[in-house]
Motif scaffolding. Sequence first.
Motif, short mmCIF file in Angstrom:
data_model
loop_
_atom_site.label_atom_id
_atom_site.label_comp_id
_atom_site.label_asym_id
_atom_site.label_seq_id
_atom_site.Cartn_x
_atom_site.Cartn_y
_atom_site.Cartn_z
N ILE A 256 39.15 47.38 45.86
CA ILE A 256 37.97 46.38 46.60
C ILE A 256 37.03 47.12 47.51
CG2 ILE A 256 37.90 44.74 48.14
CD1 ILE A 256 40.72 43.66 46.80
N ASN B 151 39.19 43.45 52.27
CA ASN B 151 40.44 42.62 51.44
C ASN B 151 41.17 41.20 51.88
OD1 ASN B 151 42.11 42.83 49.59
ND2 ASN B 151 43.48 43.60 50.73
N ASN B 152 40.40 40.72 52.00
CA ASN B 152 40.61 38.73 52.61
C ASN B 152 39.84 37.50 51.47
OD1 ASN B 152 42.05 37.16 54.60
ND2 ASN B 152 40.10 37.31 55.04
N PHE B 153 40.76 37.27 51.06
CA PHE B 153 40.14 35.91 50.95
C PHE B 153 40.52 35.00 50.88
CE2 PHE B 153 44.53 35.96 49.01
CZ PHE B 153 45.55 34.12 49.84
N GLU C 249 45.41 39.03 52.10
CA GLU C 249 44.65 39.89 51.28
C GLU C 249 44.79 39.34 49.61
OE1 GLU C 249 46.47 44.10 53.51
OE2 GLU C 249 47.76 42.89 52.25
N ILE C 250 43.88 39.84 49.67
CA ILE C 250 43.96 39.64 47.53
C ILE C 250 44.46 40.45 46.93
CG2 ILE C 250 42.16 39.77 45.83
CD1 ILE C 250 39.70 39.71 48.00
N ALA D 232 34.15 34.17 49.78
CA ALA D 232 35.18 35.69 50.18
C ALA D 232 34.85 36.30 48.87
CB ALA D 232 36.49 34.75 49.10
N GLN E 55 32.13 38.89 50.32
CA GLN E 55 32.94 39.85 51.45
C GLN E 55 33.88 41.45 50.86
OE1 GLN E 55 34.88 37.38 54.60
NE2 GLN E 55 33.14 37.08 55.61
N ALA E 56 34.62 40.49 49.43
CA ALA E 56 34.93 41.80 48.70
C ALA E 56 33.91 42.62 48.14
CB ALA E 56 35.95 40.66 47.99
#
Length: 451
Positions: free
Chosen positions: A299, A303-305, A317-318, A442, A445-446
């Motif tokens: 990623i 790493n956050n949805f 975390e994804i 999301a 950002q990812a």
Amino acid sequence: MAKHVRKVANLPVRNVGTIAGNLMIKHQHPEFPSDLFLLLETVGAKLTVVSSADGDELTVSPLDFLKLNMHKKLLTTVRLPPHDHVSTTLRSYKIMPVAQNSRAYVNGAFLLQLCPERKLCTSIAICFGGINPTFVHAQQTESYLTGKPLFDELTLSQALRILERELKPDCVLPDASPAYRKQLALSLLYRFALSVHPSIDRTLRSGTEPIERPLVSTGRQSYDTYQKRWPLTQSIPKLDALAQCSGEAVFINDMPLLPNELHGALVLSNEVQGRIVTIDASEALALPGVRAFFCAQDIPGFNNFMPLEMGFSEVEEIFCSGEVQFAGQVVGMICAESFELANQAAGMVHVEYKRAGNRTILPTVQDVADALDYSRVSDQPYDRHGVRYHLAKEGANTISGRFDLRGQYHGPMETQVSLCVPHADSMDVYCATQWLDHVQIAVSQALQVRE
């Protein structure tokens, strides 16, 4: 057959659906208890398949159609054979939870050719859906009944015993239990035998008659409104309502495949507490058609949805980056050329864990409360909008008791599916969501791309 087809899906779906489309669902998913496939196989229909490459035609039965490679082929014709209505009888049944929009627990169809003079079964087709992905014909039962008097009690009893041994339902949630589905199939054969019996009493005859469902209720919508304030208080239908009701709305699974499109399947953690040591996807990647495996280190962005800027204080975390928070946490994703291959490969990814101490993970809320393990409990007196929750005042009556809600198999109405189309500096995301800005932030950002 037409009467049975009216039990498939609902009117809007049937308005836009096709016979070939239904058969292709069965072709891609053999476990699907297709009513159309069941009927066509029972009556001995023939399907014409044309190759788009060289124009060659191939005529197959519906059962052989399931084994056919349909790459660059078209299903062009469905032919129904003629049957003598004097000596041939067709019966079909669909046992389902509700009257429409429902797959069958078990569906069955029977085609009987009877010698009128001697009352002998000259041939019979017995087909069931909903047993297991490979079961279609009850071949042993068909062979036993051929040439025998169907209306003899001993013959029918022996046929039911043979069918009971022949039926081997699988156990897959959320399907009904194997024992229940086997009993349904046996009861359908008995019901069929009663329906064609020339002389049974009125009590037994009632077992052959379908349940009539009279119209017991009606509905009507009415709105309280002030017409002089329109359009402020005017009742306005949802913009997409007509498209959805007519079957014209395009959902993600309706969208045609794009060139080089891949399917993603998630690799889930089977640990409840610990740390990921290694992830080995080499066995999965060795399968022909498996293209890639992605995990937390792939990623490029955050790493956050659950974006922090939208009021969520915890990082979700994804892909798990190390510490496993719960069983079923997403570890990574396999990308392959088909849905089935991706899910097969996902099960071949090996993850090694290191247990984090010997502390026992308490499985239920009550266990946590009894153990006074408040590390598992978070105090949230405020919601994310700053509203404080207060205990209500005690009322005149007090009710005490305990209610345990154990594990459930959840069947959401809205399946979670996305289609992502990458471009040079952006990504088109077709997502089954009701929160578009959340998905947009999301993903942005990812991937470290602008919103």
